[in-house]
Design a protein around this motif. Structure first.
Motif, PDB file in Angstrom:
ATOM      1  N   ASP A  62      -2.952  80.348  45.338  1.00 57.12           N
ATOM      2  CA  ASP A  62      -3.689  80.815  44.406  1.00 57.12           C
ATOM      3  C   ASP A  62      -3.313  82.274  44.256  1.00 57.12           C
ATOM      4  N   ILE A  63      -2.927  82.816  42.963  1.00 60.03           N
ATOM      5  CA  ILE A  63      -2.616  83.992  42.683  1.00 60.03           C
ATOM      6  C   ILE A  63      -3.485  85.079  41.803  1.00 60.03           C
ATOM      7  N   VAL A 120      -4.723  87.606  39.396  1.00 64.81           N
ATOM      8  CA  VAL A 120      -3.842  88.639  38.385  1.00 64.81           C
ATOM      9  C   VAL A 120      -4.746  89.335  37.402  1.00 64.81           C
ATOM     10  N   VAL A 131      -5.066  86.353  33.107  1.00 64.16           N
ATOM     11  CA  VAL A 131      -4.470  84.984  33.148  1.00 64.16           C
ATOM     12  C   VAL A 131      -3.527  84.662  32.043  1.00 64.16           C
ATOM     13  N   ALA A 190      -0.041  86.302  32.383  1.00 59.93           N
ATOM     14  CA  ALA A 190       0.334  85.850  33.444  1.00 59.93           C
ATOM     15  C   ALA A 190       0.942  84.314  33.321  1.00 59.93           C
ATOM     16  N   LEU A 204      -3.124  80.381  38.586  1.00 56.69           N
ATOM     17  CA  LEU A 204      -3.465  81.967  38.363  1.00 56.69           C
ATOM     18  C   LEU A 204      -4.788  82.010  37.926  1.00 56.69           C
ATOM     19  N   GLN A 245      -7.985  84.935  37.337  1.00 59.82           N
ATOM     20  CA  GLN A 245      -8.600  86.023  37.166  1.00 59.82           C
ATOM     21  C   GLN A 245     -10.133  86.364  37.244  1.00 59.82           C
TER      22      GLN A 245
END
Length: 64
Positions: free
Chosen positions: A5-6, A8, A11, A14, A50, A52
């Motif tokens: 899970d990243i 950013v 979103v 990204a 991704l 946010q």
């Protein structure tokens, strides 16, 4: 399998960058109570999301 899970800042930006770099979009970005999330896979099939976060982030899940 590996799943990351990243977090950013944006979103949508990204996701575009990830797809251009070779990722596969598995689930388009959608709004949730904790923010916005999109699900993708890298070229080798490893899934990643991704994220946010909204102002409340995961704390929003605790609200009734």
């Amino acid at each position: 399998p590996v799943h990351a899970d990243i977090v950013v800042d944006d979103v949508d930006v990204a996701v575009t960058r990830a797809v251009v770099a070779g990722a596969k979009l598995e689930s388009p970005a959608k709004d949730t109570v904790y923010g916005r999330i999109a699900m993708l896979a890298d070229p080798f099939g490893h899934g990643f999301c991704l994220l946010q976060f909204s102002e409340r982030g995961y704390d929003a899940l605790l609200e009734g």
